[in-house]
Design an enzyme around this catalytic site. Sequence first.
Site, PDB file in Angstrom:
ATOM      1  N   THR A 281       0.836  -1.197   0.000  1.00 10.50           N
ATOM      2  CA  THR A 281       0.000   0.000   0.000  1.00 10.50           C
ATOM      3  C   THR A 281       0.872   1.248   0.000  1.00 10.50           C
ATOM      4  O   THR A 281       1.835   1.338   0.780  1.00 10.50           O
ATOM      5  CB  THR A 281      -0.907   0.014   1.236  1.00 10.50           C
ATOM      6  OG1 THR A 281      -1.780  -1.122   1.190  1.00 10.50           O
ATOM      7  CG2 THR A 281      -1.737   1.281   1.314  1.00 10.50           C
ATOM      8  N   SER A 282       0.551   2.221  -0.857  1.00  9.25           N
ATOM      9  CA  SER A 282       1.235   3.506  -0.898  1.00  9.25           C
ATOM     10  C   SER A 282       2.732   3.303  -1.138  1.00  9.25           C
ATOM     11  O   SER A 282       3.122   2.828  -2.193  1.00  9.25           O
ATOM     12  CB  SER A 282       0.948   4.298   0.383  1.00  9.25           C
ATOM     13  OG  SER A 282       1.366   5.628   0.267  1.00  9.25           O
ATOM     14  N   SER A 283       3.590   3.604  -0.175  1.00  3.02           N
ATOM     15  CA  SER A 283       5.015   3.354  -0.357  1.00  3.02           C
ATOM     16  C   SER A 283       5.270   1.872  -0.612  1.00  3.02           C
ATOM     17  O   SER A 283       6.150   1.502  -1.395  1.00  3.02           O
ATOM     18  CB  SER A 283       5.788   3.824   0.882  1.00  3.02           C
ATOM     19  OG  SER A 283       7.172   3.693   0.689  1.00  3.02           O
TER      20      SER A 283
ATOM     21  N   HIS B  53      -6.533   8.657  -0.951  1.00  3.12           N
ATOM     22  CA  HIS B  53      -5.319   7.896  -0.645  1.00  3.12           C
ATOM     23  C   HIS B  53      -5.458   7.265   0.737  1.00  3.12           C
ATOM     24  O   HIS B  53      -5.526   7.979   1.729  1.00  3.12           O
ATOM     25  CB  HIS B  53      -4.108   8.836  -0.668  1.00  3.12           C
ATOM     26  CG  HIS B  53      -2.792   8.135  -0.698  1.00  3.12           C
ATOM     27  ND1 HIS B  53      -2.264   7.608  -1.847  1.00  3.12           N
ATOM     28  CD2 HIS B  53      -1.899   7.859   0.279  1.00  3.12           C
ATOM     29  CE1 HIS B  53      -1.105   7.060  -1.581  1.00  3.12           C
ATOM     30  NE2 HIS B  53      -0.868   7.191  -0.293  1.00  3.12           N
TER      31      HIS B  53
END
Length: 359
Positions: A137-139, A273
């Site tokens: 997720t994300s990074s 996000h």
Amino acid sequence: MLFQALSTVLLAATGAFAAQGQLQQVTNFGSNPTGVEMFVYKPAKLASPPPLIIAMHYCTGTAQAYFSGTQYANLADTHGYIVIYPDAPDPGGCWDVHTNATLTHNAGGDSLAIASMVRYAIQNYGVDATRVFATGTSSGAMMTNVLMGAYPDLFQAGSAFSGVPYGCFEGPDMWNSQCATGELIKTPQQWGDLVRSGYPGYTGARPKFQFWHGTADTTLYPQNFWEDIKQWTNVFGVSQTPVTNTTNDPLPGYSRASFGPNVQAILAQGVGHTVPEQANDVLNWFGIANLTPGSGPAPPTSVPPSSVPPSSSSTVAPPPSSTGAAHWDQCGGIGWTGATTCASPFTCQVINAYYSQCL
């Protein structure tokens, strides 16, 4: 800045998913130039041989937070696979997805440490080397992209939630504003060449890739979704025109575009996000959703997970609004029948032939 920009996500506020066991830390697992930590979840009963999922946390996150905040561990109890939760060494909890070392096969960075974990698990846990997967997720989604490009020899598939294309953050700093805001635009060939540069000379099979993004993401802007499509369709040499494009799949407001068996892109209307993890869908994509402890590999399939038949594949729009579409809403594209004007002060901007958005 990276810590602050990505701290709005996050899974810590969600309820924990109860796995039967606990994480176990493993040290001395191989080459680890940046000091990534390795945590393993092994269910009491394993498939024979067990697949492996690498599950990577977001900025500000930890291995423990991703373990308790996602379903991969408790589903491992059902399906008999092993999960490794790496823990990023960066003080802000972000992954190194920007250095040349991490973007290059066996050259260093956080990605080499994760590759070492995979190799360790294959050697020591009897992991099926033909069923190794990555998600994040994300990074962690960004790192999933990195692993798909730099270590195609180790992974068979990936699923990334709210990330950016491989190489998009490349540069001297952890944070790349040009990429984050969707201003880094490349041709499909340029994006594909970046992936191929991750492992120069590699000619083997590439891991298939699924990625998710929200249209209201103001941390890693939605343009990264369209750049991802350009990148991975080029890697697999397929058209940017979807073979199927189903709506309300797997949730209301989500659209799933499949570009053949190896590339799948899910856009979540109005979601910011980050896009919430859909673990069961991910297991479908990995081909292990029907796995049970003690069982071996299932017959391969190229059918993408979708509850909507091909006859429903055309884009379905909400009814037109007399005041115009809202910020981040779709406002045009091939097959679109909804509002084509945007509420003030936003304007309808063409993203590609299939999608225009109020920005």
